[in-house]
Scaffold this active site. Structure first.
Site, PDB file in Angstrom:
ATOM      1  N   CYS A  14     117.817-135.053 109.598  1.00  0.00           N
ATOM      2  CA  CYS A  14     118.542-134.823 110.102  1.00  0.00           C
ATOM      3  C   CYS A  14     120.139-135.406 110.977  1.00  0.00           C
ATOM      4  O   CYS A  14     119.862-136.887 110.451  1.00  0.00           O
ATOM      5  CB  CYS A  14     117.967-134.887 112.227  1.00  0.00           C
ATOM      6  SG  CYS A  14     119.184-134.208 113.360  1.00  0.00           S
ATOM      7  N   ASP A 133     108.844-137.022 119.617  1.00  0.00           N
ATOM      8  CA  ASP A 133     110.227-137.809 119.345  1.00  0.00           C
ATOM      9  C   ASP A 133     109.681-138.983 120.544  1.00  0.00           C
ATOM     10  O   ASP A 133     108.802-139.273 121.515  1.00  0.00           O
ATOM     11  CB  ASP A 133     111.567-137.616 119.557  1.00  0.00           C
ATOM     12  CG  ASP A 133     112.304-138.590 119.104  1.00  0.00           C
ATOM     13  OD1 ASP A 133     111.912-139.843 118.225  1.00  0.00           O
ATOM     14  OD2 ASP A 133     113.170-138.069 118.855  1.00  0.00           O
TER      15      ASP A 133
END
Length: 219
Positions: A14, A133
């Site tokens: 990402c 996360d």
């Protein structure tokens, strides 16, 4: 939800901003490439720029558009620029906000002691997966890992493990969590938004090594 035995762990890289990094990520073996459409991120790109970079992807490598509390118009602009994108909601979006886009999406969950992931998953039954996360100030994990023991064994959605992963710890992450996919950003960077081709290659090799160890343990 753990993948079936023998299913390879998918790899998402990402925060890409450059053509060369997209090419290197694909060559390393990434299954998905994330573009950050959150203007306050140091890895942010515009919808137009994401479209330029996404057109470099070969078939079967998925572009992912990351949004944080975006408006419907901003989401529509991203989808128009990258029509084949999977969406990722990384802010405070309610289920209706995510569903209204009418697109497959990942919902990020910010993991911390006391966070009820099972309840969170129940709120987003249409999510294609949950991206786990670390909980830090602001949005995103900030390159920080979280305690993987916080993840319950019976999460009903595919799990994408994120937060502080790098070539040195991703083997442990894959073997401990057995996620559907892993997500990395700062762990393969030379600087924010600038990827390191060697680190991306080593990260992907480490994931494949973890898969091989799991397969060996099952035989």
């Amino acid at each position: 939800m753990r993948p079936a035995a023998g299913t390879p762990t998918r790899i998402k890289i990402c925060g890409l901003t450059r053509e060369a990094d997209v090419a290197a990520a694909v060559a390393a073996g990434a299954d998905a490439i994330g573009f950050v459409l959150y203007p306050r991120s140091p890895r942010a790109v515009t919808a137009e720029r994401a479209g330029v970079l996404a057109r470099l992807l070969p078939p079967f490598v998925t572009p992912v558009l990351l949004f944080v509390n975006a408006t419907d118009e901003e989401i529509a602009q991203g989808v128009a620029a990258v029509p084949q994108a999977l969406l990722q909601f990384h802010g405070d979006e309610a289920p209706g906000d995510c569903d209204r886009a009418g697109r497959p999406y990942l919902r990020a969950a910010r993991m911390a002691p006391g966070f009820d992931l099972l309840n969170f998953a129940a709120l987003y039954p249409r999510a294609s997966g949950l991206l786990l996360d670390a909980h830090v100030d602001g949005y995103g994990g900030g390159g920080k890992a979280f305690d993987w023991s916080l993840i319950p064994a019976n999460v009903p959605s595919p799990v994408v493990l994120s937060g502080g992963l790098n070539p040195a710890n991703v083997i442990d992450g894959v073997m401990h969590v057995r996620p559907w996919a892993v997500d990395v950003s700062s762990g393969v960077e030379a600087a924010k938004g600038i990827k390191d081709a060697g680190l991306m290659r080593r990260f992907c090799e480490a994931v494949r090594e973890a898969d091989a160890r799991i397969a060996d343990a099952l035989t």
